[in-house]
Design a protein around this motif. Structure first.
Motif, PDB file in Angstrom:
ATOM      1  N   GLY A 160       0.819  -1.195   0.000  1.00 48.47           N
ATOM      2  CA  GLY A 160       0.000   0.000   0.000  1.00 48.47           C
ATOM      3  C   GLY A 160       0.856   1.249   0.000  1.00 48.47           C
ATOM      4  O   GLY A 160       2.082   1.190  -0.052  1.00 48.47           O
ATOM      5  N   GLY A 161       0.210   2.411   0.087  1.00 49.16           N
ATOM      6  CA  GLY A 161       0.935   3.663   0.115  1.00 49.16           C
ATOM      7  C   GLY A 161       1.301   4.165  -1.263  1.00 49.16           C
ATOM      8  O   GLY A 161       0.858   3.645  -2.294  1.00 49.16           O
ATOM      9  N   LEU A 162       2.169   5.164  -1.301  1.00 46.67           N
ATOM     10  CA  LEU A 162       2.527   5.807  -2.552  1.00 46.67           C
ATOM     11  C   LEU A 162       3.317   4.876  -3.469  1.00 46.67           C
ATOM     12  O   LEU A 162       3.171   4.935  -4.691  1.00 46.67           O
ATOM     13  CB  LEU A 162       3.348   7.065  -2.258  1.00 46.67           C
ATOM     14  N   GLY A 163       4.146   4.015  -2.902  1.00 44.78           N
ATOM     15  CA  GLY A 163       4.894   3.072  -3.731  1.00 44.78           C
ATOM     16  C   GLY A 163       3.985   2.121  -4.465  1.00 44.78           C
ATOM     17  O   GLY A 163       4.154   1.867  -5.665  1.00 44.78           O
ATOM     18  N   ASP A 164       3.000   1.594  -3.758  1.00 46.72           N
ATOM     19  CA  ASP A 164       2.030   0.680  -4.372  1.00 46.72           C
ATOM     20  C   ASP A 164       1.231   1.401  -5.444  1.00 46.72           C
ATOM     21  O   ASP A 164       0.974   0.846  -6.526  1.00 46.72           O
ATOM     22  CB  ASP A 164       1.098   0.137  -3.283  1.00 46.72           C
ATOM     23  N   LEU A 165       0.843   2.656  -5.178  1.00 45.15           N
ATOM     24  CA  LEU A 165       0.098   3.437  -6.169  1.00 45.15           C
ATOM     25  C   LEU A 165       0.934   3.637  -7.428  1.00 45.15           C
ATOM     26  O   LEU A 165       0.437   3.457  -8.552  1.00 45.15           O
ATOM     27  CB  LEU A 165      -0.286   4.794  -5.576  1.00 45.15           C
ATOM     28  N   ALA A 200       2.868  12.154 -10.455  1.00 44.54           N
ATOM     29  CA  ALA A 200       2.164  12.636  -9.267  1.00 44.54           C
ATOM     30  C   ALA A 200       2.731  12.007  -8.001  1.00 44.54           C
ATOM     31  O   ALA A 200       2.896  12.674  -6.972  1.00 44.54           O
ATOM     32  CB  ALA A 200       0.677  12.328  -9.394  1.00 44.54           C
ATOM     33  N   VAL A 201       3.062  10.715  -8.068  1.00 49.38           N
ATOM     34  CA  VAL A 201       3.638  10.021  -6.910  1.00 49.38           C
ATOM     35  C   VAL A 201       5.011  10.593  -6.567  1.00 49.38           C
ATOM     36  O   VAL A 201       5.314  10.857  -5.389  1.00 49.38           O
ATOM     37  CB  VAL A 201       3.744   8.503  -7.185  1.00 49.38           C
TER      38      VAL A 201
END
Length: 219
Positions: free
Chosen positions: A170-175, A191-192
């Motif tokens: 999860g989190g920004l890495g997963d996004l 964006a990330v």
């Protein structure tokens, strides 16, 4: 497009914040006393314990030397044992905390060793007990360095939290991986990256401000 991305980006940012905050708090809870003991348990020091030094010093060094992504994968069985799963935000906190503990311990140790030994001798001459020397002299005097170190740890954990996105944390890495890389969405990746840069800048600025406030030389 931004209206669609914004809620997902916000959720991922909050997940990253939760992971990093929890790991930093838990890592400090263990790393702080460990670092104090590493700094004060040598020969002739406040809490002389040579066996402790010879045992935990190498363990701390060994843990720090393992690349984080390998550590995260290697302790998956332990993560499952602790939180019941190896994916998701709660699972990511476990390897992040394990990685943070030795890092924080060495930071605390280094900050304490920078304190003028004359202050310790003066406190002991006035009858202060070892624990009082730690709480009244060493930690207050080392506080600016400790804050700088914890700020560095927080920034490092933000980077690590992005790495564990590769294993479904999860989190920004997963996004960035699932919505950006795997779906060929450079706008999501951008964006990330921008969000991570902004978060790191905010954390660093806050840490620098707190360290300046804690530095007695600025009073």
């Amino acid at each position: 497009m931004f209206a669609t991305l914004a809620p997902i980006l916000l959720q991922a940012t909050l997940e990253t914040f939760a992971m990093v905050t929890a790991a930093l708090v838990l890592g400090t809870a263990v790393g702080l006393p460990l670092g104090v003991l590493l700094a004060t348990s040598g020969r002739g020091e406040l809490f002389e314990a040579l066996i402790f030094q010879k045992t935990f010093g190498p363990i701390v060094n060994a843990t720090r030397s393992v690349p984080f992504i390998i550590l995260a994968v290697a302790i998956i069985p332990f993560t499952r044992l602790v939180v019941g799963t190896s994916i998701g935000t709660s699972a990511a906190i476990v390897p992040l905390t394990v990685a943070a503990i030795p890092f924080i311990a060495r930071i605390i140790e280094g900050a304490i060793r920078e304190v003028d030994g004359g202050l310790v001798e003066a406190a002991q001459a006035m009858g202060a007990r070892p624990l009082q020397v730690v709480t009244k002299v060493l930690l207050p005097e080392a506080l600016p360095g400790i804050i700088h170190g914890l700020t560095l740890t927080a920034v490092t954990l933000i980077g690590y939290s992005a790495m564990v996105g590769a294993v479904g944390a999860g989190g920004l890495g997963d996004l960035g991986i699932r919505y950006g890389y795997q779906r060929f969405r450079p706008d999501v990746m951008a964006a990330v990256v921008i969000t991570l840069i902004v978060v790191v800048q905010l954390v660093q600025s806050l840490g620098d401000w707190m360290a300046r406030k804690a530095d007695k030389r600025n009073i």
